[in-house]
Design an enzyme around this catalytic site. Structure first.
Site, PDB file in Angstrom:
ATOM      1  CE  LYS A  76      -2.365   1.963   3.633  1.00  0.00           C
ATOM      2  NZ  LYS A  76      -3.594   1.933   4.382  1.00  0.00           N
ATOM      3  CD  GLN A 147      -9.474   5.747   9.679  1.00  0.00           C
ATOM      4  OE1 GLN A 147     -10.011   4.538   9.601  1.00  0.00           O
ATOM      5  NE2 GLN A 147      -9.062   6.383   8.716  1.00  0.00           N
ATOM      6  CG  ASN A 168     -13.621  14.014  18.779  1.00  0.00           C
ATOM      7  OD1 ASN A 168     -12.543  13.710  19.168  1.00  0.00           O
ATOM      8  ND2 ASN A 168     -13.898  15.013  17.763  1.00  0.00           N
ATOM      9  CG  MET A 228      -8.405   0.812  17.177  1.00  0.00           C
ATOM     10  SD  MET A 228      -7.507  -0.710  16.792  1.00  0.00           S
ATOM     11  CE  MET A 228      -7.451  -0.629  15.229  1.00  0.00           C
ATOM     12  N   GLY A 229      -5.685   4.719  17.450  1.00  0.00           N
ATOM     13  CA  GLY A 229      -5.112   6.134  16.811  1.00  0.00           C
ATOM     14  C   GLY A 229      -3.501   6.134  16.840  1.00  0.00           C
ATOM     15  CG  ASP A 231      -1.012   5.992  12.847  1.00  0.00           C
ATOM     16  OD1 ASP A 231      -0.579   6.756  13.444  1.00  0.00           O
ATOM     17  OD2 ASP A 231      -1.862   5.991  11.920  1.00  0.00           O
ATOM     18  CE  LYS A 235      -0.786  10.120  14.797  1.00  0.00           C
ATOM     19  NZ  LYS A 235      -1.284   9.399  14.023  1.00  0.00           N
ATOM     20  N   GLY A 301      -3.891  -1.801  18.346  1.00  0.00           N
ATOM     21  CA  GLY A 301      -3.884  -1.721  16.713  1.00  0.00           C
ATOM     22  C   GLY A 301      -3.204  -0.715  16.067  1.00  0.00           C
TER      23      GLY A 301
HETATM   24  P1  NAD Z   1      -9.101  12.607  11.441  1.00  0.00           P
HETATM   25  O1  NAD Z   1      -8.246  13.573  11.355  1.00  0.00           O
HETATM   26  O2  NAD Z   1     -10.297  12.460  10.729  1.00  0.00           O
HETATM   27  O3  NAD Z   1      -9.570  12.683  13.138  1.00  0.00           O
HETATM   28  C1  NAD Z   1      -8.664  12.978  14.083  1.00  0.00           C
HETATM   29  C2  NAD Z   1      -9.253  12.612  15.442  1.00  0.00           C
HETATM   30  O4  NAD Z   1      -8.404  12.815  16.460  1.00  0.00           O
HETATM   31  C3  NAD Z   1     -10.635  13.581  15.765  1.00  0.00           C
HETATM   32  O5  NAD Z   1     -11.500  12.860  16.517  1.00  0.00           O
HETATM   33  C4  NAD Z   1     -10.056  14.983  16.237  1.00  0.00           C
HETATM   34  O6  NAD Z   1     -10.982  15.611  17.142  1.00  0.00           O
HETATM   35  C5  NAD Z   1      -8.930  14.300  17.283  1.00  0.00           C
HETATM   36  N1  NAD Z   1      -7.858  14.629  17.689  1.00  0.00           N
HETATM   37  C6  NAD Z   1      -7.077  15.553  16.659  1.00  0.00           C
HETATM   38  N2  NAD Z   1      -6.174  16.145  17.622  1.00  0.00           N
HETATM   39  C7  NAD Z   1      -6.167  15.741  18.749  1.00  0.00           C
HETATM   40  C8  NAD Z   1      -5.458  15.752  20.048  1.00  0.00           C
HETATM   41  N3  NAD Z   1      -4.361  16.638  20.098  1.00  0.00           N
HETATM   42  N4  NAD Z   1      -6.042  15.358  21.018  1.00  0.00           N
HETATM   43  C9  NAD Z   1      -6.844  14.725  21.106  1.00  0.00           C
HETATM   44  N5  NAD Z   1      -7.679  14.297  20.079  1.00  0.00           N
HETATM   45  C10 NAD Z   1      -7.363  15.074  18.709  1.00  0.00           C
HETATM   46  O7  NAD Z   1      -8.552  11.381  11.289  1.00  0.00           O
HETATM   47  P2  NAD Z   1      -8.868   9.928  11.356  1.00  0.00           P
HETATM   48  O8  NAD Z   1      -8.851   9.295  10.055  1.00  0.00           O
HETATM   49  O9  NAD Z   1     -10.294   9.376  12.139  1.00  0.00           O
HETATM   50  O10 NAD Z   1      -7.634   8.830  12.222  1.00  0.00           O
HETATM   51  C11 NAD Z   1      -7.708   9.065  13.528  1.00  0.00           C
HETATM   52  C12 NAD Z   1      -6.324   8.465  14.043  1.00  0.00           C
HETATM   53  O11 NAD Z   1      -6.410   7.025  13.431  1.00  0.00           O
HETATM   54  C13 NAD Z   1      -5.203   9.151  13.052  1.00  0.00           C
HETATM   55  O12 NAD Z   1      -4.215   9.324  14.145  1.00  0.00           O
HETATM   56  C14 NAD Z   1      -4.562   8.252  12.155  1.00  0.00           C
HETATM   57  O13 NAD Z   1      -3.148   8.361  12.037  1.00  0.00           O
HETATM   58  C15 NAD Z   1      -5.010   6.711  12.781  1.00  0.00           C
HETATM   59  N6  NAD Z   1      -5.310   5.678  12.107  1.00  0.00           N
HETATM   60  C16 NAD Z   1      -4.729   4.594  12.639  1.00  0.00           C
HETATM   61  C17 NAD Z   1      -4.924   3.368  11.741  1.00  0.00           C
HETATM   62  C18 NAD Z   1      -4.375   1.967  12.303  1.00  0.00           C
HETATM   63  O14 NAD Z   1      -4.338   0.948  11.679  1.00  0.00           O
HETATM   64  N7  NAD Z   1      -4.131   1.859  13.548  1.00  0.00           N
HETATM   65  C19 NAD Z   1      -5.420   3.449  10.539  1.00  0.00           C
HETATM   66  C20 NAD Z   1      -5.946   4.712  10.254  1.00  0.00           C
HETATM   67  C21 NAD Z   1      -5.746   5.733  10.916  1.00  0.00           C
END
Ligand code: NAD
Length: 330
Positions: A76, A147, A168, A228-229, A231, A235, A301
């Protein structure tokens, strides 16, 4: 004509077709199978490449791997373009490229944006299916970004949840979670983080936070939490002390300790790498998952390339069988 000069049929599957042909159940099965294959050392992720390219503030990279059981080879490629919102495009962009593992020839090009959300939601869903208490009733959502609705829908299918609570940092995006709950006739409430922990049997964190959002003391015994966030190095979503209280599981241990949520607990010596169990071992019945109703189970995750390849491969097969793929001759 030598074989190498013959035409090569390549399957092209657009984002729109992916959305038509593959849904949560197929993604769940694909991700569960590939986690199981990884734990048996039958599927490998190759080292991840991720670079700031010095243009458009973009982060660009490759996640690749090979699943010998599923015979899926590929990568990917894509990343994060923060200026895309201005262009009415998603900031995260990705495309999956699949190769024939027998010959190395290009097999499929598959849009990766919808699939990324689908496979990430499938990952936490697999963790809930294998690790959450069977009687879990309240789901807590931390995060309401792109997500989050994928996560919510997949999680709700794993247990007989009776309500959802959510928090949130940016409350203006919480209505997107409320809308899913309304559609599914489930009560939904926004709460503060402490109350979220007190009420939830299962928690999903899916944010871009760089500091702990949930205190270990707030999380009650019996909770399953899917982080899950996180990555990327730096972070963080939860208090690292939670790792010392929890039974810890992950998709891939190497990623978990370096760029996953566990990086902080490892760095502060709260747990060791050997304390983290690949969820594939639980799926394969090689290691125990939850051992009592009082266990806190934590799934880190991190997101691996093999998840992307697994769902893209299924999407390509379904698109061909439903006559929805474009076929190109190279
Ligand atoms: P997005 O930008 O649409 O949403 C970000 C989310 O984080 C929102 O809810 C926002 O309000 C919140 N946020 C932003 N800054 C913040 C902070 N400093 N403190 C607390 N909350 C905060 O992103 P998304 O596409 O929903 O992805 C969310 C996270 O998941 C990203 O960090 C992304 O890298 C990660 N992600 C992980 C995987 C995985 O496989 N583990 C896959 C995709 C995305």
């Amino acid at each position: 004509m030598p074989v190498s000069d013959q035409g090569n049929a390549v399957t092209v599957v657009s984002e729109a077709v992916c959305e038509q042909v593959i849904g949560r159940q197929d993604a769940f099965t694909a991700v569960e199978n590939v986690f199981a294959a990884m734990a048996k050392q039958n599927a490998y992720n190759f080292p991840v490449v991720r670079e700031a390219i010095g243009h458009a503030d973009a982060l660009y990279g490759f996640k690749s791997g090979f699943d010998r059981e599923g015979k899926v080879l590929g990568l990917k490629s894509g990343g994060y373009w923060p200026g895309n919102t201005r262009l009415n495009l998603t900031n995260h962009q990705s495309t999956v490229v699949l190769f024939d593992p027998d010959t190395g020839r290009l097999k499929s090009l598959v849009g990766g944006n919808y699939l990324t959300a689908l496979r990430t939601a499938a990952s936490s869903a697999v963790s809930i299916a294998h690790l959450a208490r069977k009687d879990a009733k309240v789901l807590g959502m931390v995060g309401a970004g792109h997500q989050s609705t994928f996560q919510l829908r997949a999680a709700l299918e794993q247990r007989d949840f009776e309500s959802v609570v959510a928090w949130n940092l940016h409350p203006e995006t919480l209505p997107r979670l409320a809308a899913v709950c309304e559609e599914l006739s489930l009560p939904f409430e926004t709460v503060d983080r402490k109350e979220l922990c007190a009420r939830s049997d299962v928690i999903i964190t899916i944010t871009s936070a760089f500091e702990a959002l949930l205190d270990s003391d707030w999380v009650k015994p019996g909770t399953h939490i899917a982080c899950m966030g996180t990555d990327t190095v730096g972070k963080q979503e939860v208090d690292p002390r939670l790792f010392a209280r929890a039974r810890v599981f992950t998709d891939e241990v190497v990623q978990s300790v370096t760029l996953g949520e566990a990086q902080h607990a490892i760095a502060s010596g709260l747990i060791r790498e050997t304390d983290i169990v690949p969820i594939g071992d639980v799926i394969n019945n090689a290691k125990p998952g939850r051992t009592s109703d009082e266990d806190i189970t934590l799934f880190d995750g991190t997101g691996v390339g093999l998840q992307d390849l697994a769902v893209a491969s299924v999407a390509a097969e379904l698109a061909v069988s439903e006559n929805k793929a474009q076929i190109l001759e190279l």
